[in-house]
Scaffold this active site. Sequence first.
Site: not given
Ligand code: AMP
Ligand code: MG
Length: 515
Positions: A101, A103, A193, A267
């Site tokens: 989701g 995040g 997505r 995602d």
């Molecule tokens: P990503 O690898 O950046 O696509 O992130 C994968 C998942 O981790 C997604 O659900 C993001 O929203 C969550 N996410 C990545 N970094 C953070 C953060 N600093 N705080 C909260 N959620 C995060």
């Molecule tokens: Mg992402």
Amino acid sequence: MSLAPSQSPANAPQDPSVLNWTNRLTQLGPRFFTHLQPSPVAAPRWAACNEALRTELGWPAQIFDEEHLQALAGNALMRGSQPLATVYSGHQFGQWAGQLGDGRAIWLGEAQSSQGPQEIQLKGAGRTPYSRGGDGRAVLRSSIREYLCSEAMHGLGIPTTRALSLVASPEPVRRETLETAAIVARVAPSFLRFGHFEHFAAQGDTESLRLLADHALLHHLPECQERAERWQGNLYAALLDVVQERTARLIAQWQAVGFCHGVMNTDNMSLLGLTIDYGPFQFMDGFDPAHICNHSDHQGRYAYGRQPNVAYWNLYCLGQALSPLIDDQDMTLQVLEGYKSLFPRAMGDAMRAKLGLVGDWAPESDREADWTLVEDLMQLMAAEKVDFTLFWRQLSQAVVQKSTASTLTDAGWSLVTDLVLDRPRLLAWLARYTTRAGQPNFAAMGQHMVKTNPKFVLRNHLAEVAIRQAQTGDFSEIDTLYNLLKSPFEEHPGFEAYADLPPDWAGQLEISCSS
Ligand code: AMP
Ligand code: MG
């Protein structure tokens, strides 16, 4: 409307809206998202405002005034905005990861624009119910990379989410070291997505899955209506087919400019076939099909040369998610089969275009032979890890020069032969290329090639220089890069150094998922 940093946006005075909001996503209902407020940050400051995008969308200049700085920092709300975070799931590095989701990306809403309705998200605007232990923030370093690369991709003509603004804050954010926060306002017709569909499919919630698919069909992919004729009127098969086609074209465009995404988890795959979620991406310097840009990708799952197959794997996940709606296993598989011919075609077209072989010079009958020509050149480049961007640009210029040369000497190819060690091998290839293309066509082909093979791409070391300056409070290099990258095919006299080979220290840069 200046707010104290600790003030909740919910209590903030709301400004007279400069945007006209539609927010169609909110009609889906609470199973799809959680309403919430962005978390305020201390002392926000503009690091970049994308005037070109603002003008393109027909949004007023006020969007970049001091009041809207607060709104695009997440410290205040624009009137009509209904902020929320959406829920999705996904496969990460080949494994089912369950619920993820938004995040740290907070959806502000959907606003009218001269390019149709556009959704706006603030990336790095605080925690959400989907943060899973994360801090909801993004660091300045990764936000500069996302801002610049979104616009670089757009400049290259590659579908992408866009970046409207970059706001920096001194608020500390802990990663491997202590860094500072930033917020990118990103814009796209939809941020849906593959993972949004996987989420409801995994829960066996076919009703929600159908609602979501119908939302996408109605608002974002209307071409599916016509495509359904190929699939016995099955709109959901048409949806998969259209996404598959968009994805195939997108990946072909990535490969053609040497772009590695780095984290092609399901995602991070856009339903609209946009490049989304800029993390450890890289425009390759030396050409190497096995190149891994993500320092955390130990197996090389997302290596440059594997991106086309990974996209297929991801489409397969989407196909599985949509199968309760398509309700015909054979048809689902048949739609997915399409990628196996669509991608090579798109890739062939993209690489032929790089050689100037377009229109009348690119008959169907020559497709296979041209692909052999392309493959032989790529093997030669891989053998020496020839700089990808520089080689194609210099080849384009060599073709332009050759078009006016009275005699065809080998020396006339020095722009490219100077880039390799094995000159005889490249000269032999150039002789085949000249025979195939016909020297009289070089003038027109060269003109096409300089509009296809960019002079400027966002190399890691260029971003790094802008990042280091920004970390001292000087954002001017972001602007310089933005101006080059938004028109990467132009010559930009005086900025040759930005098109040069990377310096030695660039090889030491390690880009990981940490952002
Ligand atoms: P990503 O690898 O950046 O696509 O992130 C994968 C998942 O981790 C997604 O659900 C993001 O929203 C969550 N996410 C990545 N970094 C953070 C953060 N600093 N705080 C909260 N959620 C995060
Ligand atoms: Mg992402």
